[in-house]
Scaffold this active site. Structure first.
Site, PDB file in Angstrom:
ATOM      1  N   HIS A 159       0.790  -1.228   0.000  1.00  0.00           N
ATOM      2  CA  HIS A 159       0.000   0.000   0.000  1.00  0.00           C
ATOM      3  C   HIS A 159       0.821   1.277   0.000  1.00  0.00           C
ATOM      4  O   HIS A 159       0.251   2.365   0.000  1.00  0.00           O
ATOM      5  CB  HIS A 159      -0.928   0.046   1.215  1.00  0.00           C
ATOM      6  CG  HIS A 159      -2.144  -0.808   1.072  1.00  0.00           C
ATOM      7  ND1 HIS A 159      -3.302  -0.363   0.503  1.00  0.00           N
ATOM      8  CD2 HIS A 159      -2.365  -2.087   1.402  1.00  0.00           C
ATOM      9  CE1 HIS A 159      -4.200  -1.327   0.502  1.00  0.00           C
ATOM     10  NE2 HIS A 159      -3.649  -2.398   1.045  1.00  0.00           N
ATOM     11  N   LYS A 178      -9.159  14.033   3.932  1.00  0.00           N
ATOM     12  CA  LYS A 178      -8.295  12.859   3.954  1.00  0.00           C
ATOM     13  C   LYS A 178      -7.373  13.021   5.147  1.00  0.00           C
ATOM     14  O   LYS A 178      -7.356  14.081   5.772  1.00  0.00           O
ATOM     15  CB  LYS A 178      -7.480  12.761   2.655  1.00  0.00           C
ATOM     16  CG  LYS A 178      -6.842  14.095   2.244  1.00  0.00           C
ATOM     17  CD  LYS A 178      -6.083  14.005   0.935  1.00  0.00           C
ATOM     18  CE  LYS A 178      -6.943  14.010  -0.295  1.00  0.00           C
ATOM     19  NZ  LYS A 178      -6.918  12.765  -1.031  1.00  0.00           N
ATOM     20  N   ARG A 179      -6.603  11.979   5.473  1.00  0.00           N
ATOM     21  CA  ARG A 179      -5.650  12.152   6.566  1.00  0.00           C
ATOM     22  C   ARG A 179      -4.758  13.363   6.298  1.00  0.00           C
ATOM     23  O   ARG A 179      -4.434  13.666   5.143  1.00  0.00           O
ATOM     24  CB  ARG A 179      -4.791  10.887   6.714  1.00  0.00           C
ATOM     25  CG  ARG A 179      -5.546   9.756   7.389  1.00  0.00           C
ATOM     26  CD  ARG A 179      -6.098  10.149   8.746  1.00  0.00           C
ATOM     27  NE  ARG A 179      -5.025  10.266   9.713  1.00  0.00           N
ATOM     28  CZ  ARG A 179      -4.660   9.284  10.539  1.00  0.00           C
ATOM     29  NH1 ARG A 179      -5.317   8.139  10.541  1.00  0.00           N
ATOM     30  NH2 ARG A 179      -3.670   9.467  11.375  1.00  0.00           N
ATOM     31  N   LYS A 183       0.257  14.653   1.262  1.00  0.00           N
ATOM     32  CA  LYS A 183      -1.060  14.941   0.684  1.00  0.00           C
ATOM     33  C   LYS A 183      -1.241  16.436   0.428  1.00  0.00           C
ATOM     34  O   LYS A 183      -2.176  16.859  -0.239  1.00  0.00           O
ATOM     35  CB  LYS A 183      -2.163  14.407   1.600  1.00  0.00           C
ATOM     36  CG  LYS A 183      -2.225  12.862   1.637  1.00  0.00           C
ATOM     37  CD  LYS A 183      -3.334  12.368   2.545  1.00  0.00           C
ATOM     38  CE  LYS A 183      -3.423  10.867   2.651  1.00  0.00           C
ATOM     39  NZ  LYS A 183      -4.248  10.236   1.601  1.00  0.00           N
ATOM     40  N   THR A 193      -8.596   6.592  -2.796  1.00  0.00           N
ATOM     41  CA  THR A 193      -9.936   6.121  -3.125  1.00  0.00           C
ATOM     42  C   THR A 193     -10.928   7.264  -2.947  1.00  0.00           C
ATOM     43  O   THR A 193     -12.005   7.237  -3.543  1.00  0.00           O
ATOM     44  CB  THR A 193     -10.371   4.937  -2.237  1.00  0.00           C
ATOM     45  OG1 THR A 193     -10.107   5.263  -0.866  1.00  0.00           O
ATOM     46  CG2 THR A 193      -9.632   3.665  -2.617  1.00  0.00           C
ATOM     47  N   LYS A 211     -14.531   8.372  -5.094  1.00  0.00           N
ATOM     48  CA  LYS A 211     -15.846   8.687  -4.513  1.00  0.00           C
ATOM     49  C   LYS A 211     -16.354  10.027  -5.023  1.00  0.00           C
ATOM     50  O   LYS A 211     -17.536  10.179  -5.366  1.00  0.00           O
ATOM     51  CB  LYS A 211     -15.751   8.737  -2.982  1.00  0.00           C
ATOM     52  CG  LYS A 211     -15.277   7.447  -2.332  1.00  0.00           C
ATOM     53  CD  LYS A 211     -14.950   7.682  -0.845  1.00  0.00           C
ATOM     54  CE  LYS A 211     -14.121   6.548  -0.272  1.00  0.00           C
ATOM     55  NZ  LYS A 211     -13.516   6.898   1.034  1.00  0.00           N
TER      56      LYS A 211
HETATM   57  C1  LIG Z   1     -12.228   7.095   1.377  1.00  0.00           C
HETATM   58  C2  LIG Z   1     -11.792   7.478   2.716  1.00  0.00           C
HETATM   59  C3  LIG Z   1     -10.438   7.724   2.972  1.00  0.00           C
HETATM   60  C4  LIG Z   1      -9.379   7.675   1.895  1.00  0.00           C
HETATM   61  O1  LIG Z   1      -9.283   8.952   1.308  1.00  0.00           O
HETATM   62  P1  LIG Z   1      -8.040   9.370   0.400  1.00  0.00           P
HETATM   63  O2  LIG Z   1      -8.439  10.709  -0.117  1.00  0.00           O
HETATM   64  O3  LIG Z   1      -7.952   8.351  -0.686  1.00  0.00           O
HETATM   65  O4  LIG Z   1      -6.850   9.426   1.269  1.00  0.00           O
HETATM   66  C5  LIG Z   1     -10.070   8.088   4.245  1.00  0.00           C
HETATM   67  N1  LIG Z   1     -10.975   8.208   5.231  1.00  0.00           N
HETATM   68  C6  LIG Z   1     -12.285   7.994   5.020  1.00  0.00           C
HETATM   69  C7  LIG Z   1     -13.235   8.161   6.148  1.00  0.00           C
HETATM   70  C8  LIG Z   1     -12.742   7.609   3.763  1.00  0.00           C
HETATM   71  O5  LIG Z   1     -14.052   7.391   3.572  1.00  0.00           O
END
Ligand SMILES: *Cc1c(COP(=O)(O)O)cnc(C)c1O
Length: 819
Positions: free
Chosen positions: A367, A558-559, A564, A666, A670
């Site tokens: 990952h 995101k984190r 990022k 991911t 979305k």
């Molecule tokens: C989808 C999702 C992530 C991943 O987000 P990235 O933008 O790909 O880092 C992290 N936390 C939650 C709650 C998510 O639903």
């Protein structure tokens, strides 16, 4: 869905019947009647009613798998970020409307009780959410599968923002019990730690063969099962989470001798194993308790798998034909020597045979390429906790290195890279190498990431085993990330193109020509507008910030991590703020910037970036000179439930990581599926999203992964870069001099100095390109027909990023199970 057809659900039950069942559950399961029932009681009763319906599907599937001797998939993951389950279950069982009516007839608002359900946050971010999407897709595709993980009593911490700073509080998701799960006391396994190894009595010395491990510490792993319902209840699979229990709950002789604390020591130790999730994302936790957790759940899961196999088939040799065990990252990599131990020491198998079986059984997903995230354990620690496993690792290493040397194609440095043990400095066991050699398949999670994996971390292992690495681009479940979270868009799409996309998301492609239909675009914009109004109401209620739903909603959730690049986003906002004030006459596009995400509690810069976002927000939001043209909202406690509200309301999706550093992402998928346009770098799955939506429907900017690597090799050029950009140098100067932190003017000095000194994450290097891309975004937003045409095309063209597609690929190429 291809070969296996979807069974239509039996006729929806009468809401009246469901209402009766809810009352029964309230009375006989909870011991309450309607006069004293709390909203939580209604929630629990509703879940029990739905769970009862799930159980029949569950048992049927389990029985079929057994009778037809189907191969099973076991997905081992230290994280499952599942979120709330009630809507998921209602939606997949087709019960949503009937339950709504049933509850309404009892004077209960389904939306109100849905909000009371705790958000099960047993994961940090993308990796854990992927595991949850995969579980749902495996059930949907009728693949017999078990997820295995840990039932953390306190999952991911709850984030509060106090005075702009992140404060971490324990998440107590089990406070009201968990109506979904089944405790399986009878399904418990002993897991050992420490102790010593008795060598074979026949004097074989160190040669591998049957040894007896005598652990000095033992705990019990007790199973808790949660049903995972696939779309249309095609199949119900099991998520089995382990909880730590003492073998001896209390040491009575110690207690009676007056050592009351010591008497409970074992109990506390067992409890600690399933108490907290390490809140580190893309960073190795490195603590002894973490290694204990990894072994605890890997060992319990393998014992469970082997017991199931042996009780069904009466032998062990067919394991690789009947079980595919998947390692989600290296966290369960210790399962490799654990399976070897069970095969050799408990099933009397010789090393070579056990090794062959092990490799045919395991597969591993990598990952991350970030060095700070690659797991490795000090050899002395590993040897103390798991002495038998250390012997086995040495034996595996000897076999692998012999194979490498025999070809004669590797020099000493390359052999050292292949070795499971890192020898320079402190000797450490490399879990990535262990997972790699112990698996028949090693996959990356996007095309770019997989190629980089072959060139970097696993370059020499890839030369030794050139057929092992393959790509499986991540995906998301369209049930949660479209049907449930965006009912408005779902209804609009059903009216426009029919229901085929509900069963096969690829069929959403039929929306594509409607991008040119002005009437459809207006309806689409109206749905987006409703979702934005809902978000605006929540922001007003909870954060007291007034925002205009007509503005462009720009979202980065995101984190919080330097790679990022939330900092790039914030600095661009500071520059924009400056521009709006300097040029009030220009036609600025009103924008609301949403930021959200948790920082690892020990990650200083990430926490400082949260504070900076809040400091800038405070100044910008209250400056009358901005006239509301720019608002910044930091959304506290980002989790799955927050994502389900924010993503359907987004116009612009920020996916701006330093190229080469985000394995896939991911979140990007979305957003696109919900009609947001992406501004992003050529990183992770963004590369493939661009290919699917077309370059004219996405805003790509910045250095490529190759250019980043090239630039890092050369002399630092960041000072010249910053000085060459007036906007950037002014923004950095403002932040650095305390314009946004008058109470502590030097708060961000070091953070800003970092940009001058090394700019490792290329914030300065990419700034101008990013700012220019943002002005392209503004220009497109002004042409509303063009904007919504692109938005519709995004929805229509990203069906491929469904986790159903990903799981079909895993099933065919890795697990060898039918779909
Ligand atoms: C989808 C999702 C992530 C991943 O987000 P990235 O933008 O790909 O880092 C992290 N936390 C939650 C709650 C998510 O639903």
């Amino acid at each position: 869905m291809q070969s296996r057809s979807i069974q239509p659900l039996p006729e929806n039950p009468e809401p009246q019947r469901l209402a009766d069942e809810i009352l029964q559950a309230l009375r006989y399961r909870l011991g309450k009647d309607t006069t004293v029932a709390t909203p939580h009681d209604w929630l629990t009763a509703s879940i029990k009613v739905v769970r009862d319906r799930i159980i029949d599907h569950w048992m049927k599937g389990t029985k079929e798998t057994y009778e037809q001797q189907e191969k099973r998939v076991y997905y081992l993951s230290l994280e499952f970020l599942i979120g709330r389950l009630m809507r998921d279950a209602f939606c997949n069982l087709g019960l949503m409307e009937a339950m709504r009516e049933a509850l309404a007839s009892l004077d209960v608002d389904i939306d109100l009780i849905a909000r009371l359900e705790p958000d099960a946050a047993l994961g940090n971010g993308g990796l854990g959410r992927l595991a949850a999407c995969f579980m749902e897709s495996m059930a949907t595709l009728d693949i017999p599968a078990h997820g295995y993980g840990i039932r953390y009593v306190n999952g991911m911490f709850r984030q509060e923002i106090q005075d702009g700073w992140q404060v971490e509080l324990p998440e107590t998701w089990l406070d009201h019990g968990n109506p979904w799960e089944f405790e399986r006391r009878e399904r418990s396994f002993e897991v050992g730690f420490c102790g010593f190894v008795e060598s074979p009595s026949d004097g074989e010395g160190d040669a591998p063969g049957r040894h007896i491990w005598k652990p000095t510490e033992r705990v019990l792993a007790v199973a808790y099962d949660t049903p995972v319902v696939g779309w249309r209840a095609n199949r119900v699979n099991t998520l089995r989470l382990w909880s730590g229990m003492p073998v001896d709950p209390i040491l009575l002789d110690k207690f009676n001798a007056g050592d009351h604390i010591g008497a409970l020591a074992e109990s506390n130790k067992a409890d600690a194993l399933s108490r907290v999730l390490y809140p580190a994302d893309s960073h190795q936790a490195g603590q002894e308790l973490r290694l204990r957790q990894e072994y605890f759940f890997s060992s319990a899961s393998l014992q469970d798998i082997l017991q199931r196999h042996v009780s069904q088939y009466g032998e062990i040799a067919s394991l690789p034909d009947k079980a595919a065990i998947h390692l989600n990252d290296t966290h369960p990599a210790v399962a490799v020597p654990e399976l070897m131990r069970l095969l050799m020491d408990e099933h009397d198998m010789p090393f070579a045979l056990a090794w062959d079986m092990t490799r045919r059984t395991f597969a591993y997903t990598n990952h991350t390429l970030l060095p700070e995230a690659l797991e490795s354990w000090p050899v002395p620690l590993f040897e103390r906790l798991l002495p038998r496993h250390m012997q086995i690792v040495y034996a595996i290493n000897a076999a692998v290195l012999l194979e490498a040397r025999q070809g004669g194609h590797f020099n000493d440095q390359q052999i050292a890279n292949i070795s499971l043990i890192q020898e320079n400095g402190e000797r450490r066991l490399r879990m990535g190498n262990l997972a790699f050699v112990g698996s028949h398949s090693v996959n990356g999670v996007s095309m770019l990431h997989t190629e980089l994996m072959k060139e970097t971390v696993f370059a020499d292992l890839h030369r030794l085993y050139p057929d092992r690495i393959n790509n499986k681009t991540n995906g998301i479940t369209p049930r949660r990330w479209l049907l449930q979270c965006n009912p408005g868009l779902t209804t609009l799409a059903r009216e426009a193109i029919g229901d085929a996309f509900l069963d096969d998301i690829a069929a959403i492609r039929a929306l594509d020509p409607l991008a040119d239909d002005a009437t459809f675009r207006e309806k689409f914009a109206a749905v987006k507008r409703q979702n934005k109004e809902r978000l605006a109401r929540l922001v007003a209620e909870r954060l007291g910030i007034r925002i205009d739903p007509a503005a462009l909603f720009d979202v980065q959730i995101k984190r919080i991590h330097e790679y990022k690049r939330q900092l790039l986003n914030i600095l661009e906002a500071v520059a924009l703020y400056d521009q709006i004030r300097s040029h009030p006459e220009r036609d600025w596009v009103p924008r609301v910037k949403f930021l959200g995400g948790k920082a690892a509690p020990s990650y200083h810069n990430a926490k400082l970036i949260i504070k900076l976002a809040n400091d800038v927000a405070r100044v910008v939001n209250r400056d009358p000179a901005v006239r509301g043209l720019l608002k910044i909202v930091f959304v506290p406690n980002y989790n799955v439930s927050a994502a389900e509200i924010l993503i359907p309301a987004a116009d612009l999706s920020e996916q701006i990581s330093t190229a080469g550093m985000e394995a896939s992402g991911t979140g990007n998928m979305k957003f696109a599926l919900n009609g947001a346009l992406t501004i992003g770098t050529l990183d992770g799955a963004n590369v493939e999203i661009r290919e699917h939506v077309g370059p004219e429907n996405i805003f790509i900017f910045g250095l490529t992964a190759d250019e980043v690597a090239e630039r890092r090799k050369g002399d630092a050029q960041s000072r010249a870069t910053i000085e060459g950009s007036r906007e950037l140098s002014q923004a950095i100067a403002a932040v650095s001099s305390g314009v946004f932190s008058p109470d502590d003017p030097s708060r961000y000095r070091e953070l800003m100095n970092g940009l001058y000194q090394h700019d490792w994450f290329m914030v300065a290097a990419d700034f101008e390109a990013y700012a220019a891309a943002q002005r392209d975004v503004d220009a497109k937003w002004r042409d509303s027909a063009a904007w919504y045409a692109s938005a519709v095309r995004n929805v229509a063209r990203v069906g491929w990023f469904s986790s159903d597609r990903t799981i079909r690929e895993y099933a065919k190429d890795i697990w060898n199970v039918p779909v």
